[in-house]
Design a protein around this motif. Sequence first.
Motif, PDB file in Angstrom:
ATOM      1  N   SER A 109      44.630  56.944  61.847  1.00 33.45           N
ATOM      2  CA  SER A 109      43.724  55.903  61.335  1.00 33.45           C
ATOM      3  C   SER A 109      43.619  56.013  59.817  1.00 33.45           C
ATOM      4  N   SER A 110      43.525  57.239  59.324  1.00 27.99           N
ATOM      5  CA  SER A 110      43.464  57.451  57.875  1.00 27.99           C
ATOM      6  C   SER A 110      44.743  56.982  57.192  1.00 27.99           C
ATOM      7  N   LEU A 111      45.877  57.263  57.810  1.00 31.03           N
ATOM      8  CA  LEU A 111      47.151  56.817  57.255  1.00 31.03           C
ATOM      9  C   LEU A 111      47.203  55.300  57.158  1.00 31.03           C
ATOM     10  N   VAL A 112      46.783  54.629  58.220  1.00 27.76           N
ATOM     11  CA  VAL A 112      46.832  53.164  58.249  1.00 27.76           C
ATOM     12  C   VAL A 112      45.848  52.584  57.235  1.00 27.76           C
ATOM     13  N   ARG A 113      44.657  53.179  57.123  1.00 24.37           N
ATOM     14  CA  ARG A 113      43.688  52.709  56.130  1.00 24.37           C
ATOM     15  C   ARG A 113      44.278  52.792  54.720  1.00 24.37           C
ATOM     16  N   GLY A 114      44.946  53.901  54.424  1.00 24.27           N
ATOM     17  CA  GLY A 114      45.582  54.057  53.114  1.00 24.27           C
ATOM     18  C   GLY A 114      46.673  53.024  52.895  1.00 24.27           C
ATOM     19  N   TYR A 115      47.447  52.750  53.933  1.00 22.46           N
ATOM     20  CA  TYR A 115      48.511  51.746  53.845  1.00 22.46           C
ATOM     21  C   TYR A 115      47.915  50.359  53.590  1.00 22.46           C
ATOM     22  N   ILE A 116      46.845  50.028  54.311  1.00 23.37           N
ATOM     23  CA  ILE A 116      46.171  48.728  54.125  1.00 23.37           C
ATOM     24  C   ILE A 116      45.654  48.609  52.693  1.00 23.37           C
ATOM     25  N   LYS A 117      45.075  49.675  52.193  1.00 26.09           N
ATOM     26  CA  LYS A 117      44.543  49.666  50.825  1.00 26.09           C
ATOM     27  C   LYS A 117      45.666  49.390  49.817  1.00 26.09           C
ATOM     28  N   ARG A 118      46.815  50.052  50.000  1.00 29.79           N
ATOM     29  CA  ARG A 118      47.946  49.824  49.088  1.00 29.79           C
ATOM     30  C   ARG A 118      48.508  48.412  49.228  1.00 29.79           C
ATOM     31  N   MET A 119      48.601  47.912  50.448  1.00 29.36           N
ATOM     32  CA  MET A 119      49.126  46.558  50.662  1.00 29.36           C
ATOM     33  C   MET A 119      48.201  45.520  50.036  1.00 29.36           C
ATOM     34  N   THR A 120      46.899  45.728  50.158  1.00 30.83           N
ATOM     35  CA  THR A 120      45.920  44.809  49.567  1.00 30.83           C
ATOM     36  C   THR A 120      46.045  44.809  48.042  1.00 30.83           C
ATOM     37  N   ALA A 121      46.158  46.002  47.451  1.00 30.32           N
ATOM     38  CA  ALA A 121      46.307  46.095  45.986  1.00 30.32           C
ATOM     39  C   ALA A 121      47.607  45.423  45.547  1.00 30.32           C
ATOM     40  N   ASN A 122      48.687  45.638  46.297  1.00 27.19           N
ATOM     41  CA  ASN A 122      49.972  45.011  45.955  1.00 27.19           C
ATOM     42  C   ASN A 122      49.892  43.489  46.076  1.00 27.19           C
ATOM     43  N   LEU A 123      49.230  43.009  47.115  1.00 25.04           N
ATOM     44  CA  LEU A 123      49.082  41.572  47.309  1.00 25.04           C
ATOM     45  C   LEU A 123      48.276  40.950  46.168  1.00 25.04           C
ATOM     46  N   ASP A 124      47.181  41.604  45.788  1.00 26.45           N
ATOM     47  CA  ASP A 124      46.371  41.099  44.665  1.00 26.45           C
ATOM     48  C   ASP A 124      47.201  41.011  43.386  1.00 26.45           C
ATOM     49  N   MET A 125      47.976  42.057  43.114  1.00 23.08           N
ATOM     50  CA  MET A 125      48.819  42.069  41.925  1.00 23.08           C
ATOM     51  C   MET A 125      49.863  40.958  41.995  1.00 23.08           C
ATOM     52  N   MET A 126      50.474  40.773  43.157  1.00 21.57           N
ATOM     53  CA  MET A 126      51.504  39.743  43.318  1.00 21.57           C
ATOM     54  C   MET A 126      50.921  38.354  43.079  1.00 21.57           C
ATOM     55  N   GLU A 127      49.764  38.094  43.651  1.00 25.90           N
ATOM     56  CA  GLU A 127      49.155  36.772  43.505  1.00 25.90           C
ATOM     57  C   GLU A 127      48.812  36.477  42.043  1.00 25.90           C
ATOM     58  N   LYS A 128      48.358  37.474  41.309  1.00 23.66           N
ATOM     59  CA  LYS A 128      48.066  37.290  39.885  1.00 23.66           C
ATOM     60  C   LYS A 128      49.357  37.067  39.093  1.00 23.66           C
ATOM     61  N   THR A 129      50.408  37.763  39.483  1.00 27.28           N
ATOM     62  CA  THR A 129      51.682  37.675  38.764  1.00 27.28           C
ATOM     63  C   THR A 129      52.383  36.344  39.032  1.00 27.28           C
ATOM     64  N   ILE A 130      52.357  35.877  40.270  1.00 27.84           N
ATOM     65  CA  ILE A 130      53.045  34.633  40.649  1.00 27.84           C
ATOM     66  C   ILE A 130      52.591  33.476  39.767  1.00 27.84           C
ATOM     67  N   ALA A 131      51.292  33.402  39.495  1.00 25.70           N
ATOM     68  CA  ALA A 131      50.743  32.315  38.693  1.00 25.70           C
ATOM     69  C   ALA A 131      51.288  32.327  37.254  1.00 25.70           C
ATOM     70  N   LYS A 132      51.720  33.472  36.780  1.00 27.53           N
ATOM     71  CA  LYS A 132      52.189  33.602  35.401  1.00 27.53           C
ATOM     72  C   LYS A 132      53.700  33.428  35.260  1.00 27.53           C
ATOM     73  N   ILE A 133      54.432  33.484  36.352  1.00 29.19           N
ATOM     74  CA  ILE A 133      55.899  33.419  36.301  1.00 29.19           C
ATOM     75  C   ILE A 133      56.350  31.956  36.270  1.00 29.19           C
ATOM     76  N   GLU A 134      57.171  31.617  35.283  1.00 26.84           N
ATOM     77  CA  GLU A 134      57.642  30.236  35.146  1.00 26.84           C
ATOM     78  C   GLU A 134      58.960  29.991  35.867  1.00 26.84           C
ATOM     79  N   ASN A 135      59.816  30.995  35.965  1.00 25.19           N
ATOM     80  CA  ASN A 135      61.118  30.858  36.605  1.00 25.19           C
ATOM     81  C   ASN A 135      60.927  30.594  38.106  1.00 25.19           C
ATOM     82  N   PRO A 136      61.358  29.403  38.616  1.00 25.77           N
ATOM     83  CA  PRO A 136      61.135  29.059  40.021  1.00 25.77           C
ATOM     84  C   PRO A 136      61.808  30.021  41.008  1.00 25.77           C
ATOM     85  N   GLU A 137      63.003  30.511  40.672  1.00 22.14           N
ATOM     86  CA  GLU A 137      63.698  31.446  41.574  1.00 22.14           C
ATOM     87  C   GLU A 137      62.942  32.775  41.658  1.00 22.14           C
ATOM     88  N   ALA A 138      62.493  33.262  40.518  1.00 25.03           N
ATOM     89  CA  ALA A 138      61.727  34.505  40.494  1.00 25.03           C
ATOM     90  C   ALA A 138      60.397  34.320  41.231  1.00 25.03           C
TER      91      ALA A 138
END
Length: 188
Positions: free
Chosen positions: A131-160
Motif C-alpha cells: 500500500s505504501s509503495l502504491v501511495r508513493g507511485y500515485i504521488k509521483r504520477m500526480t506530480a508528473n501529471l501536474d507538470m505535464m499539464e503546465k508544460t503542454i500549455a507552453k509548448i507551441e510545436n504541435p508534434e511535441a
Amino acid sequence: CLLFQYILKLLTLSNTLYIFVNVKRAKCLKSAKSKVSMIKHSLSQSEKEFIEQRGLMSEEDGQPRILGRIWALLMVMGEPIGAANISELLEVSRGSVSTNLKLLDMMEILKKSTQPSSRETFYEIKEQPYSSLVRGYIKRMTANLDMMEKTIAKIENPEARKRLKDLATFYRLAEEYNQLLLKRLEES
C-alpha cells in the motif's frame, strides 16, 4: 628511596598489564557477542535462491540489485535484523547495506526499531508495505501529471504537444488505476 621507585614501577607495570588484559578481554567479548548474533541467522538454500532472484528482478526494474536482495532477506527473516547482520548474511559492505536501507526506507516499506542492549537500528518489512509503495507511485504520477499539464500549455510545436499529451494520458491512467489498486490492497 630506590626500593620505593622500584615498587612504584612494578605497580605501574602491573596496573598497565591489568588494564591491557581487561581491555583485550572486553574487545574479545564484544567480538564474540557480535559473531554469535551473526551466526544465529542462517538461510536455507531456497531462501538464498529467492534472495538472489529478487535481486536480479530489482535490477531489471532499474533498482540496485542489493536493494532487492535486502528486501528479500527482510521478507524471509520475518524478524528485526540489524545492518551488520544484513551485511554478513548477504556478504556485502556495510556502506552498500546502509545506502540501500535508506532507499527502502524512502519507499516507506520498512519498520525500524531499537533494542535496549544495542545502539543499532533494526529493520523489518512493515505490514502492508505494498500500500505504501502504491501511495508513493500515485504521488509521483500526480506530480508528473501536474507538470505535464503546465508544460503542454507552453509548448507551441504541435508534434511535441501531442507527445506530451500522450505522456499526460499515461500519467492520468496510471494514477487512476493505481487508486483502484490501492483501494483493493487496503480492502484485503
